[in-house]
Scaffold this active site. Sequence first.
Site, PDB file in Angstrom:
ATOM      1  N   LEU A  52      13.815 -39.587  12.290  1.00 27.67           N
ATOM      2  CA  LEU A  52      13.286 -38.225  12.407  1.00 27.67           C
ATOM      3  C   LEU A  52      11.947 -38.108  11.684  1.00 27.67           C
ATOM      4  O   LEU A  52      11.000 -37.493  12.198  1.00 27.67           O
ATOM      5  CB  LEU A  52      14.286 -37.216  11.842  1.00 27.67           C
ATOM      6  N   GLU A  89       0.833  -1.201   0.000  1.00 26.26           N
ATOM      7  CA  GLU A  89       0.000   0.000   0.000  1.00 26.26           C
ATOM      8  C   GLU A  89       0.870   1.255   0.000  1.00 26.26           C
ATOM      9  O   GLU A  89       0.600   2.210  -0.747  1.00 26.26           O
ATOM     10  CB  GLU A  89      -0.912   0.016   1.233  1.00 26.26           C
TER      11      GLU A  89
END
Length: 351
Positions: A276, A57
């Site tokens: 993992l 903006e």
Amino acid sequence: MTVSGAERGAMRRALELAATPGVPLGPNPRVGCVLLADDGTTVAEGHHRGAGTAHAEADALARAGERARGTTAVVTLEPCNHTGRTGPCARALVEAGVRRVVFAQADTNPVAVGGADTLRAAGIEVEQGLLADEARALNRTWTFAVEHGRPFVTWKLATTLDGRSAAADGTSRWVSGRAARLDTHRLRARADTMLVGTATVAVDDPALTVRDEHDVPLPHQPLRAVMGLRDLAPDRRVFDDRAETVLLRTRDPHEALAQLRARDRQHVFLEGGPTLAAAFLRAGLVDEVVAYVAPAMLGAGLPAVGDLGISTIADAFRPTVTDVTVLGADGPGEQPNVRFTMTPHRDSEER
């Protein structure tokens, strides 16, 4: 919702501006803005170029100058309502004399929320939700991180037809073909964090960098995160100067993601080993699965994922397939690989 054809067209243009190539993928959202005159013509355009630069903006208002008065601002994200490195966009629009604001996605970031209320309180017309789905898709991982309080996790694996990620002797170069490896680097570049366990670093010594087709590291690199309690030798490649590296001294996936979120990380690319991967799956912390399947069999060796605590076929982890792509052979003697992109079911995510 009451919007004109010109505003709808301007929003599509604002989305294009937000997606301008070269804009960093984080930690800020990608935002575009178009200022329209009453007759539907474009007065000015703007977009955000990364943390510390003018918001979309503000960029558009600066280009418009006095011509911004009386315009309609069409923005992909609700104007922010806080002062950070730059001032609040909602106040900037009010002070510029903008008459109307149309935005796509509501800003749910706690530190920035309230822009629409500020605009309405100043007497500005506000419409929200125009092409909101497209705006959310553009900032998929940023939106996820804001709404869930943790980074979005993509688990990538490369496997043989019989589910092996390495041979019995530990060798894994290369399970997948060159085309799949290049595709992996393309996906790595979309994330802001590469995550592996200490075992992967100790055994495989990966560089964990994003490289081009000539194996040259790109100028911008994701954070390299290594998770676990094992001490690592200082000569491991993750400790070189090609990218930043952080050690996460924990085995808890929730804690690891919390530490990464505290560093403003939004998108974790999980490339660790089977242990993992299983830990993140069991914790319900995998949001996307990318699997490269090579036309080969080993019969023994390291599995692509560790124990998930599943003992019967009825409880199998079955993500939803969203894309299947055949990656052609890219070199002599290579075979095509298949890439599956998948999304876990909701009940898997909330386990």
